[in-house]
Design a protein around this motif. Structure first.
Motif, PDB file in Angstrom:
ATOM      1  N   PHE A  87       0.810  -1.224   0.000  1.00  0.00           N
ATOM      2  CA  PHE A  87       0.000   0.000   0.000  1.00  0.00           C
ATOM      3  C   PHE A  87       0.846   1.279   0.000  1.00  0.00           C
ATOM      4  N   GLU A  88       2.148   1.089  -0.005  1.00  0.00           N
ATOM      5  CA  GLU A  88       3.031   2.260  -0.154  1.00  0.00           C
ATOM      6  C   GLU A  88       2.875   2.873  -1.541  1.00  0.00           C
ATOM      7  N   GLU A  89       2.250   2.116  -2.421  1.00  0.00           N
ATOM      8  CA  GLU A  89       2.012   2.604  -3.774  1.00  0.00           C
ATOM      9  C   GLU A  89       0.948   3.709  -3.784  1.00  0.00           C
ATOM     10  N   ILE A  90       0.131   3.732  -2.725  1.00  0.00           N
ATOM     11  CA  ILE A  90      -0.960   4.710  -2.682  1.00  0.00           C
ATOM     12  C   ILE A  90      -0.385   6.118  -2.544  1.00  0.00           C
ATOM     13  N   GLU A  91      -0.937   6.981  -3.360  1.00  0.00           N
ATOM     14  CA  GLU A  91      -0.482   8.371  -3.412  1.00  0.00           C
ATOM     15  C   GLU A  91      -0.667   9.112  -2.086  1.00  0.00           C
ATOM     16  N   ASP A  92       0.250   9.981  -1.770  1.00  0.00           N
ATOM     17  CA  ASP A  92       0.067  10.922  -0.654  1.00  0.00           C
ATOM     18  C   ASP A  92      -1.004  11.943  -1.022  1.00  0.00           C
ATOM     19  N   ALA A  93      -1.747  12.416  -0.006  1.00  0.00           N
ATOM     20  CA  ALA A  93      -2.584  13.595  -0.241  1.00  0.00           C
ATOM     21  C   ALA A  93      -1.718  14.812   0.074  1.00  0.00           C
ATOM     22  N   ALA A  94      -1.204  15.434  -0.974  1.00  0.00           N
ATOM     23  CA  ALA A  94      -0.254  16.539  -0.787  1.00  0.00           C
ATOM     24  C   ALA A  94      -0.975  17.867  -0.961  1.00  0.00           C
ATOM     25  N   LEU A  95      -1.922  18.135  -0.057  1.00  0.00           N
ATOM     26  CA  LEU A  95      -2.722  19.350  -0.210  1.00  0.00           C
ATOM     27  C   LEU A  95      -2.053  20.514   0.504  1.00  0.00           C
ATOM     28  N   GLY A  96      -0.751  20.617   0.324  1.00  0.00           N
ATOM     29  CA  GLY A  96      -0.004  21.701   0.946  1.00  0.00           C
ATOM     30  C   GLY A  96       1.379  21.792   0.341  1.00  0.00           C
ATOM     31  N   ASN A  97       2.022  22.921   0.576  1.00  0.00           N
ATOM     32  CA  ASN A  97       3.342  23.173  -0.001  1.00  0.00           C
ATOM     33  C   ASN A  97       4.485  22.714   0.883  1.00  0.00           C
ATOM     34  N   GLY A  98       4.328  22.915   2.183  1.00  0.00           N
ATOM     35  CA  GLY A  98       5.469  22.642   3.060  1.00  0.00           C
ATOM     36  C   GLY A  98       5.078  22.816   4.506  1.00  0.00           C
ATOM     37  N   GLY A  99       5.915  23.502   5.252  1.00  0.00           N
ATOM     38  CA  GLY A  99       5.801  23.582   6.711  1.00  0.00           C
ATOM     39  C   GLY A  99       4.437  23.973   7.239  1.00  0.00           C
ATOM     40  N   LEU A 100       3.878  25.019   6.668  1.00  0.00           N
ATOM     41  CA  LEU A 100       2.593  25.513   7.192  1.00  0.00           C
ATOM     42  C   LEU A 100       1.479  24.474   7.036  1.00  0.00           C
ATOM     43  N   GLY A 101       1.504  23.787   5.908  1.00  0.00           N
ATOM     44  CA  GLY A 101       0.473  22.778   5.655  1.00  0.00           C
ATOM     45  C   GLY A 101       0.689  21.517   6.469  1.00  0.00           C
TER      46      GLY A 101
END
Ligand code: 26Q
Length: 747
Positions: A87-101
Motif C-alpha cells: 500500500f506504499e504505492e498509494i499516493e500521498d494527499a499533498a494538499l499543501g506546499n510545506g511547513g505551514l500545511g
C-alpha cells in the motif's frame, strides 16, 4: 463497528485476484466504519483551524495505527500472503506546499490524540502539490492526481452543500469530511467547488508557491470560497442550536487563522452578521474580536497577503464595503489610542489602494502568535512593531511541534521499540515521559547504533528503488529536505560540498568518514533562482558520484519527488540534520524537530526553533555555526562585501567560480550565471549575497568536518544523537496544541 468486528471482517475479506487499489479501498472503508462507530459526543466549545493547506500525506498506515489495528492488519494480511507494504504505492494527499500545511496536519492529529475538539476547514484540491520529475537536472512539474486511487477516507456530504456568491458567478461548495482519529474523532472538512466550468476551477489546483503573487484572481477566489463556506456554516449551526443569540458565539466557537490566507473569513463573518442576521456593526465587530485569532508563519514581507481594492470591489463588492468600514473603524480606534499618522499608516487595513490581510488580522484577532521564541520576538520588534506597541497583550509565542505518532511511532518502529524496552511504553500516551531516556543513554547507545544502521539500510534500499542510486552501507547521512528557497540556503550546502570534494581530491581533507548528502526540495515553478539551485545540485551530484577517486567517500543524492512519505524514511535514516537558514528568516522549521526526535544531530544556525532545540538537547550535542541575528543586522547596516571575501578566500572563490567557469553546464540557460550574480553583484533588487551564504560558508564547512570527525567515535556520536531523542518531547505538537487550547481557544 468495533475493533473486533473490523478484524473479523478483515479475516473474511477475499483477496484473490484483487488489485492493490481494490484492496486499499475495501480495507480503508472497513477501518473507516470501525473508526466512526466510536465518534465522540459533540463538545460544548469547539475550535476551528482555517487553512489553505493540509499536507496530510498518506492516511492508510497512520489511520490504522490511530485505530489500534495496524499490527493486526499486517498479520492478517501476511497470513493471506499479502505484504502490507504494497500500500506504499498509494499516493500521498499533498494538499499543501510545506511547513505551514504539514503543521496543520500535525495539529489535527495531536488534538484528536489528546481528545480536544479541534476541526479543520480547507479546500479539497483536485490536484495537490505537483509531482517533481528531474529532467536533465532541471525540475519539471507533473500534475498530482492524488484521487486516482479514489479517496476512501473522505465522506462526501451531499446534504450540507453551501452556495458561495461572487459578483460574476455562483459556486457550490460541497463538503468532504476526513475523520481524524485519536482519543476522539475530529473532522477535517474540505470544500470542493462545483458548478460551471469556471466555478470548478476554484478547487482545481493548490498554489504551488510559498511567497509569490501569481494568479491573483484565482487565489482570491479560493481564499474567499473556503473561508466563506466555513464561517457561513458555523453561524448557521449556531442559529440552529442557540437561536440568534450571537453574543454567545465566541463561548462556543474559536477560529484560528492559519497565516493571512483565510483572513477574509473575518470580513465575511461581519458581513453575514450585519447583512443576513441584522446584528449592528459594533456588536458584530465585538463578536469577531472574541472569536478570531491569527498565526504568522513567515517574516518575509512578500508573503503577507494584500488585495488590490479594484479586484475585491469587482468580484466581492459586499466584502469591499465591509473592509472599508473596518478600515474607518480601525482609524477611529487608532486615533483614540493617540497613534501618530505614520503609525496609523503602518497598521492600516487599507492603504495605497490595497487591503492588508495581516493588518486586518492584527486588528481583529484577540491573539496573534509567532511559531518559535525568536520568531515571536522578531514579530514584536520589527514586522509588527507598531501593533505590538499598542496591543502588547495580544502577542503570544507558540513554538511549533510535530506529531510523534507519525514522526516516530509510525516511521521508526525500531527506535520506538528500543524506547519501550528501555523506559516502558507510557511515553506513547504521555510524550513528556520520553525524557526518562536521559537516564539510560550510554546503556543503550550500542543498540541505538544498530537501529540507526537498520533505518539507514531501509532508506538506502528505498533510494535505490526510487532513484536508481546505490549507496554503500555505513555512510554517514547528512540531509537537507525542505522547500527550495534562497533563505534556506541549499546553495550554501552545495558550495560546501564542492569545497569538501576539492579537499578530498587535493589531500587537504583527510581521514574523512564516507558521507552522503541527501537533498529533497521542490521549487515554486516560477522561482527561477530556486530552480537553478536544483540544477546546480544535480550537476554536482553527477560529477561527485562518478568520480572514482572520491566516490567511496562522498556522494550526493537529490531525491526526485520529495514528499511526506519520503520524509518519513529520510528522518529515520539520517545522522545529521541540516538547518542552515540565514538567522532571522526561518520562522520555526518543523523538519528540524522530526530529525531531532529520530536521533539526528542538528548542524544549523541560531534560527527559528533550532535555538530551542539546542537549548534543550545541549549545544554540545549539536553543531551551531554562522552569524546570529544581531550580526546579520549589523552586516546589513554597516554593509557587507562578498567580493572582498571571495578575494581573500581562495577556496570559496573556487567553489563560487564553478558556477561560471565551465565546470558545470546549465544547458545554456544562463541560470548559473544568475546565481553567480546574485552572490556577487546582487539580483532582483537584492544586495549582493542577500542571504549571507558566503559569510557563513567557512564556519559551515568547518562544522560539517567537525561532525565528520566526531562521528568516528561511534559510541560518543550515538550518545549525542540519543540526547536529541531524549529531549525532543517539547517539540511534540501535543505540547503545542495543549498550549493553543489553554491560552488561546479556551477549549
Ligand atoms: C502567499 C501569497 C501568495 C501566494 C502564496 C503565499 C504563501 C503560501 C504559503 C505564503 C506562505 C506559505 C507558506 C509558508 C510556510 O510554510 N511557512 C513555514 O511555516 C512553518 C510552520 O509554522 C515554519 O516552521 C516555517 O519556518 C515556515 O517557513
Amino acid at each position: 463497528m468495533d475493533r473486533q468486528l473490523y478484524l473479523q471482517n478483515l479475516e473474511k475479506l477475499k483477496t484473490n485476484g484483487k488489485t492493490v487499489i481494490e484492496l486499499y479501498n475495501e480495507i480503508s472503508t472497513l477501518a473507516l466504519e470501525c473508526g466512526l462507530s466510536n465518534a465522540a459526543k459533540p463538545a460544548a466549545k469547539n475550535a476551528y483551524y482555517l487553512s489553505m493547506e493540509f499536507l496530510i500525506g498518506r492516511s492508510f498506515f497512520n489511520n490504522l495505527m490511530e485505530l489500534g489495528v495496524l499490527e493486526e492488519t499486517r498479520d492478517v494480511l501476511a497470513k493471506k500472503g499479502i505484504d502490507i507494504n504494497i500500500f506504499e504505492e498509494i499516493e500521498d494527499a499533498a494538499l499543501g506546499n510545506g511547513g505551514l500545511g504539514r503543521l496543520a496536519a500535525c495539529f489535527l492529529d495531536s488534538a484528536a490524540g489528546l481528545g480536544l475538539p479541534l476541526h479543520g476547514y480547507g479546500i479539497r484540491y483536485k490536484y495537490g502539490l505537483f509531482k517533481q520529475a528531474i529532467k536533465n537536472g532541471f525540475q519539471v512539474e507533473l500534475p498530482d492526481d492524488w484521487q486516482r486511487f479514489s479517496d476512501p477516507w473522505s465522506i462526501r456530504r451531499e446534504n450540507e452543500k453551501r452556495i458561495i456568491k461572487f459578483a460574476d458567478m455562483v459556486v457550490t461548495a460541497v463538503p468532504y469530511d476526513m475523520p481524524v482519529f485519536g482519543k476522539r474523532v475530529n473532522n477535517l472538512r474540505l470544500w470542493q467547488a462545483e458548478g460551471s466550468e469556471k466555478a470548478q476551477k476554484i478547487s482545481e489546483y493548490l498554489y504551488p508557491a510559498d511567497d509569490t503573487e501569481e494568479g491573483k484572481l484565482l487565489r482570491l477566489r479560493q481564499e474567499y470560497f473556503f473561508s466563506a463556506a466555513a464561517v457561513g456554516e458555523l453561524l448557521d449551526k449556531h442559529v440552529k442550536q442557540y437561536g440568534k443569540n450571537f453574543d454567545k458565539f465566541a463561548e462556543f466557537n474559536a477560529i484560528q487563522l492559519n497565516d493571512t490566507h483565510p483572513v477574509l473569513a473575518i470580513a465575511e463573518f461581519i458581513r453575514l452578521l450585519t447583512a443576513e442576521h441584522k446584528v449592528g456593526f459594533d456588536d458584530a465587530l465585538n463578536i469577531a474580536k472574541k472569536t478570531f485569532s491569527y498565526t504568522n508563519h513567515t517574516v518575509l514581507p512578500e508573503a503577507l497577503e494584500c488585495w488590490g481594492d479594484g479586484l475585491v470591489k469587482k468580484i466581492l463588492p459586499d466584502i469591499y464595503t465591509v473592509l472599508i468600514k473596518l478600515h474607518l473603524r480601525q482609524k477611529e480606534e487608532l486615533v483614540k489610542l493617540k497613534c501618530t499618522p505614520e503609525e496609523v499608516a503602518d497598521m492600516a487595513i487599507y492603504s495605497s489602494e490595497r487591503f492588508s490581510m495581516a493588518n486586518l488580522a492584527l486588528f481583529i484577532g484577540h491573539t496573534v502568535n509567532g511559531v518559535a521564541k525568536l520568531h515571536t520576538e522578531i514579530l514584536k520588534a520589527s514586522l509588527f512593531k507598531t501593533a505590538y506597541k499598542y496591543y502588547p497583550d495580544k502577542f503570544q509565542n507558540k513554538t511549533n511541534g510535530i506529531t510523534q505518532r507519525r514522526w516516530l511511532m509510525l516511521c521508526n518502529r525500531e527506535l520506538s521499540a528500543l524506547i519501550d524496552k528501555t523506559i516502558g511504553s507510557d511515553w506513547r500516551e504521555d510524550i513528556s515521559k520520553l525524557s526518562e531516556l536521559n537516564g539510560h543513554i550510554s546503556d543503550i547507545a550500542d543498540e541505538f547504533i544498530k537501529v540507526k544502521a537498520e533505518k539507514k539500510k531501509q532508506l538506502f534500499d528505498y533510494i535505490k528503488e526510487q532513484e536508481g542510486a546505490e549507496l554503500p552501507n555505513g555512510f554517514l547521512v547528512y540531509s537537507q529536505v525542505k522547500r527550495l528557497h534562497e533563505y534556506k540556503r541549499q546553495l550554501m550546502t552545495a558550495l560546501a560540498i564542492l569545497e569538501i570534494y576539492k579537499g578530498l581530491k587535493d589531500g587537504t581533507v583527510t581521514d574523512f568518514q564516507p558521507s552522503v548528502f541527501l537533498f529533497g526540495a521542490k521549487s515554486a515553478p516560477a522561482y527561477r533562482r530556486a530552480k537553478a539551485i536544483i540544477k546546480f545540485i544535480n550537476e554536482i551530484a553527477k560529477k561527485v558520484n562518478s568520480d572514482a577517486q572520491t566516490n567511496g567517500l562522498l556522494r550526493v543524492v537529490f531525491v526526485h519527488n520529495y514528499n511526506v512519505s519520503y520524509a518519513e524514511k529520510i528522518v529515520a535514516g539520517t545522522d545529521v540534520s541540516l538547518q542552515v537558514s540565514t538567522a532571522g528568516l526561518e520562522a520555526s522549521g518543523t523538519g528540524n524537530m522530526k530529525f531531532m526526535m529520530n536521533g539526528a544531530v542538528t548542524c544549523g544556525t541560531m534560527d527559528g526553533a533550532n535555538i530551542e532545540i539546542v537549548e534543550l538537547a545541549g549545544k554540545e550535542n549539536n553543531y551551531i555555526f554562522g552569524a546570529e541575528v544581531d550580526e546579520i543586522e549589523r552586516l546589513k547596516k554597516d554593509g557587507y562585501d562578498p567580493k572582498e571575501l571571495l578575494k581573500a578566500n581562495g577556496l570559496h572563490n573556487f567553489a563560487v567560480s564553478a558556477l561560471i567557469d565551465g565546470t558545470f553546464s546549465d544547458d545554456g540557460t544562463g541560470c548559473f550565471k544568475e546565481l553567480y550574480d546574485a552572490l556577487t553583484v546582487g539580483a532582483s533588487w537584492h544586495k549582493p549575497d542577500n542571504y549571507f551564504v558566503l559569510h557563513d560558508l567557512e564556519s559551515f564547512v568547518n562544522s560539517l568536518l567537525k561532525i565528520n570527525a566526531d562521528s568516528k567515535d561511534a559510541k560518543a556520536f550515538a550518545v549525542k544523537q540519543l540526547k536529541n531523542t531524549a529531549n525532543s518531547a517539547h517539540f511534540s505538537s501535543d505540547r503545542t496544541i495543549s498550549e493553543y487550547a489553554k491560552d488561546i481557544w479556551k477549549i
